[in-house]
Design a protein around this motif. Structure first.
Motif, PDB file in Angstrom:
ATOM      1  N   ARG A 162       0.847  -1.191   0.000  1.00  0.00           N
ATOM      2  CA  ARG A 162       0.000   0.000   0.000  1.00  0.00           C
ATOM      3  C   ARG A 162       0.882   1.241   0.000  1.00  0.00           C
ATOM      4  O   ARG A 162       1.384   1.650   1.028  1.00  0.00           O
TER       5      ARG A 162
ATOM      6  N   VAL B 125      -2.040   5.682   1.373  1.00  0.00           N
ATOM      7  CA  VAL B 125      -3.193   5.342   2.215  1.00  0.00           C
ATOM      8  C   VAL B 125      -3.789   6.617   2.808  1.00  0.00           C
ATOM      9  O   VAL B 125      -3.211   7.703   2.696  1.00  0.00           O
ATOM     10  N   LYS B 126      -4.921   6.473   3.452  1.00  0.00           N
ATOM     11  CA  LYS B 126      -5.632   7.608   4.035  1.00  0.00           C
ATOM     12  C   LYS B 126      -4.735   8.440   4.956  1.00  0.00           C
ATOM     13  O   LYS B 126      -4.800   9.671   4.953  1.00  0.00           O
ATOM     14  N   ASP B 127      -3.899   7.785   5.735  1.00  0.00           N
ATOM     15  CA  ASP B 127      -3.010   8.494   6.659  1.00  0.00           C
ATOM     16  C   ASP B 127      -2.037   9.443   5.949  1.00  0.00           C
ATOM     17  O   ASP B 127      -1.459  10.327   6.568  1.00  0.00           O
ATOM     18  N   ASP B 128      -1.853   9.250   4.643  1.00  0.00           N
ATOM     19  CA  ASP B 128      -0.989  10.144   3.869  1.00  0.00           C
ATOM     20  C   ASP B 128      -1.697  11.450   3.502  1.00  0.00           C
ATOM     21  O   ASP B 128      -1.079  12.351   2.942  1.00  0.00           O
ATOM     22  N   GLY B 129      -2.993  11.539   3.785  1.00  0.00           N
ATOM     23  CA  GLY B 129      -3.742  12.765   3.529  1.00  0.00           C
ATOM     24  C   GLY B 129      -4.463  12.813   2.195  1.00  0.00           C
ATOM     25  O   GLY B 129      -5.057  13.831   1.859  1.00  0.00           O
ATOM     26  N   GLY B 130      -4.424  11.742   1.437  1.00  0.00           N
ATOM     27  CA  GLY B 130      -5.109  11.720   0.151  1.00  0.00           C
ATOM     28  C   GLY B 130      -6.568  11.292   0.276  1.00  0.00           C
ATOM     29  O   GLY B 130      -7.025  10.903   1.350  1.00  0.00           O
ATOM     30  N   ARG B 131      -7.289  11.361  -0.821  1.00  0.00           N
ATOM     31  CA  ARG B 131      -8.693  10.955  -0.841  1.00  0.00           C
ATOM     32  C   ARG B 131      -8.864   9.584  -1.515  1.00  0.00           C
ATOM     33  O   ARG B 131      -9.988   9.174  -1.805  1.00  0.00           O
ATOM     34  N   PHE B 132      -7.768   8.922  -1.776  1.00  0.00           N
ATOM     35  CA  PHE B 132      -7.803   7.580  -2.358  1.00  0.00           C
ATOM     36  C   PHE B 132      -6.562   6.844  -1.888  1.00  0.00           C
ATOM     37  O   PHE B 132      -5.646   7.439  -1.319  1.00  0.00           O
ATOM     38  N   SER B 133      -6.558   5.536  -2.114  1.00  0.00           N
ATOM     39  CA  SER B 133      -5.363   4.750  -1.811  1.00  0.00           C
ATOM     40  C   SER B 133      -4.879   4.089  -3.091  1.00  0.00           C
ATOM     41  O   SER B 133      -5.646   3.900  -4.042  1.00  0.00           O
TER      42      SER B 133
ATOM     43  N   HIS C 109     -16.647   1.905  -1.041  1.00  0.00           N
ATOM     44  CA  HIS C 109     -15.801   2.679  -1.937  1.00  0.00           C
ATOM     45  C   HIS C 109     -15.687   2.000  -3.295  1.00  0.00           C
ATOM     46  O   HIS C 109     -15.966   0.813  -3.427  1.00  0.00           O
TER      47      HIS C 109
END
Length: 110
Positions: free
Chosen positions: A27, A30-38, A57
């Motif tokens: 991965r 991921v969400k923890d990276d601040g994006g709106r998708f993975s 999703h």
């Protein structure tokens, strides 16, 4: 800016192994990276069948290598998958993913 190497994703907690043993997923975003998708690179192991149903999703998958098929549970329709094909489950489709004669390399966006 985020820059990651695939091997970095394989050597950290970002590597997720399927409990069923059918796939693993590096991965890279991921969400923890601040994006709106993975974004994941996921090998699907040869000879396996995986039941998948993401209810919350969309899933878009691009086949990098190998061959297989996707079967939609609701209607039984089957779609062959080979390098260069993309499938998008825009209706939260419950499905089976099968890797037929070799491992399949998949690039996945959720």
């Amino acid at each position: 800016m985020i820059v990651r190497q695939l091997e970095d994703g394989r050597q950290t907690k970002r590597l997720v192994m399927a409990g069923c043993g059918n796939w693993e997923s590096a991965r890279l975003l991921v969400k923890d990276d601040g994006g709106r998708f993975s974004f994941h690179i996921t090998p699907i192991y040869e000879g396996t069948e995986t039941h998948i149903h993401y209810q919350h999703h969309y899933e878009a998958v691009y086949c990098i290598s190998g061959e297989g098929e996707v079967e939609i549970v609701a209607d039984g329709k089957m779609y062959p998958i080979k390098p260069g094909n993309m499938y998008i489950l825009d209706q939260h489709d419950e499905h089976y993913l099968r890797a037929l004669e070799s491992d399949m390399g998949m690039a996945c966006v959720f």
